[in-house]
Design an enzyme around this catalytic site. Structure first.
Site, short mmCIF file in Angstrom:
data_model
loop_
_atom_site.label_atom_id
_atom_site.label_comp_id
_atom_site.label_asym_id
_atom_site.label_seq_id
_atom_site.Cartn_x
_atom_site.Cartn_y
_atom_site.Cartn_z
N GLY A 111 50.44 43.48 138.41
CA GLY A 111 51.14 43.39 136.96
C GLY A 111 50.29 42.54 136.31
O GLY A 111 49.75 41.42 136.99
N GLN A 170 49.02 35.86 130.17
CA GLN A 170 48.26 35.61 131.42
C GLN A 170 46.75 35.83 131.18
O GLN A 170 45.78 35.42 131.93
CB GLN A 170 48.50 36.45 132.61
CG GLN A 170 50.22 36.18 133.09
CD GLN A 170 50.30 36.81 134.45
OE1 GLN A 170 50.58 38.19 134.26
NE2 GLN A 170 50.04 36.31 135.66
N CYS A 184 52.12 35.39 141.73
CA CYS A 184 51.64 35.44 140.62
C CYS A 184 50.38 35.23 140.37
O CYS A 184 49.67 34.08 141.08
CB CYS A 184 52.47 34.47 139.81
SG CYS A 184 52.06 34.33 137.85
N LEU A 185 49.58 36.05 139.73
CA LEU A 185 48.27 35.80 139.34
C LEU A 185 47.74 34.27 138.79
O LEU A 185 46.76 33.97 138.88
CB LEU A 185 47.47 36.81 138.56
CG LEU A 185 47.48 38.19 139.26
CD1 LEU A 185 46.89 39.38 138.18
CD2 LEU A 185 46.73 38.52 140.42
N HIS A 203 59.45 40.59 136.95
CA HIS A 203 58.40 39.48 136.50
C HIS A 203 57.60 39.23 135.42
O HIS A 203 57.47 38.26 135.12
CB HIS A 203 57.47 39.54 137.94
CG HIS A 203 56.46 38.51 138.15
ND1 HIS A 203 56.43 37.66 139.24
CD2 HIS A 203 55.15 38.09 137.46
CE1 HIS A 203 55.36 36.81 139.03
NE2 HIS A 203 54.72 37.05 138.08
N GLU A 204 57.17 40.59 135.17
CA GLU A 204 56.37 40.64 133.70
C GLU A 204 57.22 40.49 132.67
O GLU A 204 56.47 39.72 131.61
CB GLU A 204 55.60 42.05 133.75
CG GLU A 204 54.85 42.29 134.89
CD GLU A 204 53.65 41.11 135.41
OE1 GLU A 204 53.32 40.49 134.18
OE2 GLU A 204 53.52 40.96 136.61
N HIS A 259 57.34 36.83 132.11
CA HIS A 259 56.27 35.99 131.64
C HIS A 259 56.08 36.20 129.86
O HIS A 259 55.69 35.28 129.12
CB HIS A 259 55.01 36.95 131.97
CG HIS A 259 54.46 36.46 133.16
ND1 HIS A 259 53.87 35.16 133.48
CD2 HIS A 259 54.11 37.11 134.42
CE1 HIS A 259 53.35 35.08 134.73
NE2 HIS A 259 53.41 36.28 135.38
ZN LIG Z 1 52.97 36.45 137.17
#
Ligand SMILES: [Zn+2]
Length: 195
Positions: free
Chosen positions: A71, A76, A118-119, A160-161, A164
């Site tokens: 995701g 991000q 999370c990235l 989660h997205e 963000h």
């Molecule tokens: Zn994330």
């Protein structure tokens, strides 16, 4: 849906080994890390759906696969816009590619506590309670409205997205103790020039 992967953004090695190589024409964006204020502010709605939005979505998929994620949200990659991409198959199934423009959770049910990563917070994970099922209303990259229901990992990825896009990181769902521990470690990494 690979149940062996419990993270909403970090695919298992098995899932990423077979991930599609991003097309040469695609732009691979670097991932913004925790500490950048863009991650903590809500994104602006996508108002105009044109070729640029479609290109952005494809570049986001390419960037997500390159980072071995499942995701990715526009903040991000440094763009404060309400658009995210999700593919819990890690690129194995083209039909699993989901673009969420201006998404909203319209129904949530059940609770599952699972480890999440999370990235933008690489190397750290924590247990987060998320709904087991969610229904999301969104627009695709062409601006067409749709509803999609996700279960378990997919529901987690949606939550989660969408977080963000609202300036919320998974760290905010952790216990204060765990959150402070991670923040301290990141501070240390930053001092050492490793963040
Ligand atoms: Zn994330």
């Amino acid at each position: 849906m690979p149940d062996k992967s419990t993270s909403s953004e970090t695919a298992t090695p098995a899932a990423t080994e077979t991930a599609q190589a991003p097309s040469a024409a695609r732009k691979i964006y670097p991932i913004v890390k925790y500490g950048d204020t863009i991650l903590e502010k809500p994104g602006a709605p996508i108002k105009k759906f044109d070729a640029e939005v479609e290109q952005l979505a494809e570049d986001m998929f390419a960037s997500m696969y390159a980072a071995q994620g499942v995701g990715l949200a526009a903040p991000q990659i440094g763009k404060s816009l309400r658009i995210a991409v999700v593919d819990v198959t890690g690129g194995k199934n083209p039909e699993a590619k989901i673009v969420l423009a201006n998404p909203e959770i319209i129904h949530a049910e059940g609770e599952v506590r699972e480890e999440e990563g999370c990235l933008s917070v690489p190397g750290f994970r924590g247990y987060v309670m998320r709904p087991q099922f969610v229904t999301v209303k969104a627009q695709n990259a062409k601006g067409e409205s749709f509803e999609i229901r996700g279960e378990n990992l997919l529901a987690r990825a949606f939550c989660h997205e969408i977080d963000h896009l609202n300036g919320i990181l998974f760290l905010q769902h952790l216990s204060m103790l765990k959150r402070d521990l991670i923040k301290r470690k990141i501070k240390k990494l930053r001092k050492q020039g490793e963040w």
